[in-house]
Design a protein around this motif. Structure first.
Motif, short mmCIF file in Angstrom:
data_model
loop_
_atom_site.label_atom_id
_atom_site.label_comp_id
_atom_site.label_asym_id
_atom_site.label_seq_id
_atom_site.Cartn_x
_atom_site.Cartn_y
_atom_site.Cartn_z
N ILE A 222 0.85 -1.19 0.00
CA ILE A 222 0.00 0.00 0.00
C ILE A 222 0.88 1.24 0.00
O ILE A 222 2.04 1.20 0.40
N LEU A 223 0.32 2.34 -0.47
CA LEU A 223 1.02 3.62 -0.50
C LEU A 223 0.81 4.33 0.83
O LEU A 223 -0.32 4.43 1.31
N ILE A 224 1.90 4.82 1.43
CA ILE A 224 1.82 5.52 2.71
C ILE A 224 2.42 6.91 2.58
O ILE A 224 3.20 7.18 1.66
N THR A 225 2.08 7.79 3.51
CA THR A 225 2.62 9.14 3.55
C THR A 225 3.39 9.31 4.84
O THR A 225 2.90 8.97 5.93
N LEU A 226 4.62 9.83 4.74
CA LEU A 226 5.47 10.09 5.90
C LEU A 226 5.56 11.59 6.12
O LEU A 226 5.75 12.35 5.19
N GLU A 227 5.43 12.01 7.39
CA GLU A 227 5.44 13.44 7.70
C GLU A 227 6.44 13.72 8.82
O GLU A 227 6.57 12.94 9.76
N CYS A 228 7.11 14.86 8.72
CA CYS A 228 8.11 15.27 9.71
C CYS A 228 7.42 15.78 10.96
O CYS A 228 6.43 16.51 10.87
N GLU B 47 8.39 4.30 11.01
CA GLU B 47 9.17 5.54 11.10
C GLU B 47 10.45 5.34 10.30
O GLU B 47 11.13 4.34 10.45
N LEU B 48 10.77 6.31 9.44
CA LEU B 48 11.97 6.24 8.62
C LEU B 48 12.77 7.52 8.77
O LEU B 48 12.19 8.60 8.94
N MET B 49 14.09 7.40 8.72
CA MET B 49 14.96 8.57 8.76
C MET B 49 15.03 9.18 7.36
O MET B 49 15.44 8.51 6.42
N LYS B 50 14.59 10.41 7.23
CA LYS B 50 14.61 11.13 5.96
C LYS B 50 15.15 12.54 6.21
O LYS B 50 15.16 13.02 7.34
N PHE B 51 15.56 13.21 5.13
CA PHE B 51 16.05 14.58 5.24
C PHE B 51 14.88 15.54 5.23
O PHE B 51 14.01 15.48 4.35
N CYS B 52 14.85 16.45 6.20
CA CYS B 52 13.81 17.47 6.28
C CYS B 52 14.41 18.80 5.85
O CYS B 52 15.28 19.33 6.54
N PRO B 53 13.98 19.37 4.73
CA PRO B 53 14.54 20.65 4.30
C PRO B 53 14.14 21.81 5.20
O PRO B 53 14.82 22.83 5.23
N ALA B 54 13.06 21.68 5.96
CA ALA B 54 12.66 22.73 6.89
C ALA B 54 13.60 22.78 8.09
O ALA B 54 13.98 23.86 8.55
N CYS B 55 14.00 21.62 8.59
CA CYS B 55 14.92 21.54 9.74
C CYS B 55 16.38 21.56 9.31
O CYS B 55 17.25 21.80 10.12
N ASN B 56 16.63 21.25 8.04
CA ASN B 56 17.98 21.16 7.49
C ASN B 56 18.80 20.06 8.16
O ASN B 56 19.99 20.21 8.38
N GLN B 57 18.12 18.95 8.49
CA GLN B 57 18.80 17.81 9.07
C GLN B 57 17.94 16.56 8.89
O GLN B 57 16.80 16.65 8.48
N HIS B 58 18.52 15.39 9.21
CA HIS B 58 17.77 14.15 9.11
C HIS B 58 16.88 14.00 10.35
O HIS B 58 17.33 14.20 11.47
N GLU B 59 15.64 13.64 10.12
CA GLU B 59 14.65 13.47 11.18
C GLU B 59 13.93 12.14 10.98
O GLU B 59 13.95 11.57 9.90
N LYS B 60 13.25 11.67 12.04
CA LYS B 60 12.41 10.50 11.93
C LYS B 60 11.05 10.94 11.41
O LYS B 60 10.34 11.68 12.06
N PHE B 61 10.71 10.48 10.22
CA PHE B 61 9.42 10.78 9.63
C PHE B 61 8.45 9.67 10.04
O PHE B 61 8.76 8.50 9.91
N LYS B 62 7.27 10.05 10.50
CA LYS B 62 6.28 9.09 10.96
C LYS B 62 5.16 8.95 9.94
O LYS B 62 4.80 9.90 9.26
N GLU B 63 4.62 7.75 9.88
CA GLU B 63 3.52 7.49 8.94
C GLU B 63 2.24 8.14 9.44
O GLU B 63 1.91 8.09 10.62
N ILE B 64 1.52 8.77 8.50
CA ILE B 64 0.22 9.35 8.82
C ILE B 64 -0.84 8.64 8.00
O ILE B 64 -0.52 7.87 7.09
N LYS B 65 -2.09 8.90 8.29
CA LYS B 65 -3.18 8.25 7.56
C LYS B 65 -3.24 8.66 6.12
O LYS B 65 -2.94 9.73 5.74
#
Length: 65
Positions: A9-15, A47-65
């Motif tokens: 299934i397709l999921i969305t990850l959010e910072c 939860e996956l580690m991805k780069f967040c351009p708003a924070c300018n660092q790698h963060e744990k992105f969590k799955e949302i609905k």
């Protein structure tokens, strides 16, 4: 006719930085990635580690609905 989707299934990850006001150093807005996961092997939210351009660092992105 179309085939059955199957277990993937397709999921969305959010910072999580979207809730914090003063931590956005570069640009404002919600940062989201899309990915796929196997519904049978991973029934829980991931939860996956991805780069967040708003924070300018790698963060744990969590799955949302």
């Amino acid at each position: 006719m179309s085939k059955n989707k199957g277990a993937r299934i397709l999921i969305t990850l959010e910072c999580p930085c979207r809730n914090l006001i003063n931590t956005n150093k570069r640009k404002k807005g919600i940062v989201r990635y899309t990915s796929t996961k196997n519904r049978k092997n991973t029934p829980n939210r991931i939860e996956l580690m991805k780069f967040c351009p708003a924070c300018n660092q790698h963060e744990k992105f969590k799955e949302i609905k």
